[in-house]
Design an enzyme around this catalytic site. Structure first.
Site, PDB file in Angstrom:
ATOM      1  N   ASP A   1       1.213  -1.173  -0.033  1.00 57.51           N
ATOM      2  CA  ASP A   1       0.044   0.137   0.050  1.00 57.51           C
ATOM      3  C   ASP A   1       0.933   1.177  -0.005  1.00 57.51           C
ATOM      4  OD1 ASP A   1      -2.396   1.591   0.548  1.00 57.51           O
ATOM      5  OD2 ASP A   1      -1.504   1.675   2.661  1.00 57.51           O
TER       6      ASP A   1
ATOM      7  N   ASP B   1      -0.289   5.219   0.698  1.00 55.03           N
ATOM      8  CA  ASP B   1      -0.667   5.997   2.029  1.00 55.03           C
ATOM      9  C   ASP B   1      -0.909   5.321   3.283  1.00 55.03           C
ATOM     10  OD1 ASP B   1      -0.804   8.418   0.523  1.00 55.03           O
ATOM     11  OD2 ASP B   1      -2.729   7.670  -0.560  1.00 55.03           O
TER      12      ASP B   1
ATOM     13  N   ASP C   1      -1.649  -0.402   5.802  1.00 54.41           N
ATOM     14  CA  ASP C   1      -2.253  -0.198   7.341  1.00 54.41           C
ATOM     15  C   ASP C   1      -3.600  -0.172   7.484  1.00 54.41           C
ATOM     16  OD1 ASP C   1      -3.082   3.149   7.172  1.00 54.41           O
ATOM     17  OD2 ASP C   1      -2.507   2.200   5.148  1.00 54.41           O
TER      18      ASP C   1
END
Length: 222
Positions: free
Chosen positions: A10, A12, A169
């Protein structure tokens, strides 16, 4: 010769700490449409979704989510000129990616809710041209947590699902990984809480990005 494995990342909240610019762009977007901005927690809770889906969640199906998604794009890219709103890499990201790239048994990919334009900006900024074997964006597949991005990444690289892992996240990353049948590794320093990541399928949680490599090796030895 060992078989090729794929680590999908991922962006961001995992590689880049972009929360300041995301929150500000959302706030300006809401004000532009005559609405009160969400709280910081609420703003970050939808990071990882594609923009239309994110604003659909924030304002509801009957809200002006499509127009707000377009406004957000304009606000976000305008804010990139503001020197006070940095998007720094998290500690250890650069060195760890360089280590991953040197591994002949590993390929690196990206699966992100960012647009292809946004990813291209990051790759150019960091000098990451040629680093990623596959890049999947919100322009290429349904929004997370749909497994489309991962399935396309597997098809592009020829890697089987048991030999791939997603590092992210957000709960969307974990759900996407499990739906695609690959390993799911959460990072604790991003935008979603550790408990939520575990609830949505994270097999392991790491506190620092450099811990990703030994974690991957441990999962694939198990």
């Amino acid at each position: 010769m060992s078989r090729l494995r794929l680590v999908i990342l991922d962006v961001d909240g995992t590689l880049v700490d972009s929360q300041a610019i995301i929150v500000e762009a959302q706030a300006r977007t809401f004000r532009a449409h005559g609405l009160a901005p969400p709280t910081r927690e609420r703003s970050l809770s939808i990071v990882g979704l594609s923009l239309p889906e994110a604003f659909r969640v924030l304002v509801g199906e009957d809200g002006p989510w499509a127009a707000m998604a377009q406004t957000y794009r304009e606000m976000f890219f305008a804010l990139r000129a503001d020197a006070t709103l940095e998007e720094p890499l998290y500690p250890g990201v650069r060195k760890t990616l360089e280590t991953l790239a040197r591994r002949e048994d590993l390929a690196i990919g990206i699966a992100t809710g960012k647009s292809r334009r946004g990813v291209a900006h990051l790759v150019a900024r960091e000098g990451w041209e040629g680093l990623f074997a596959t890049i999947q964006t919100a322009d290429d597949a349904p929004s997370k947590p749909h497994p489309g991005m991962i399935l396309q990444a597997l098809a592009e690289t020829g890697v089987a699902a048991p030999d791939a892992a997603m590092v992210g996240d957000s709960t969307f990353d974990m759900e996407m990984a499990r739906a695609a049948g690959i390993h799911a590794i959460g990072v604790s320093y991003g935008f979603h809480g550790v408990g939520a990541l575990r609830d949505r399928g994270a097999q392991v949680i790491v506190d620092r990005f450099p811990d990703v490599l030994p974690t991957l090796d441990g999962l694939w030895r198990a």
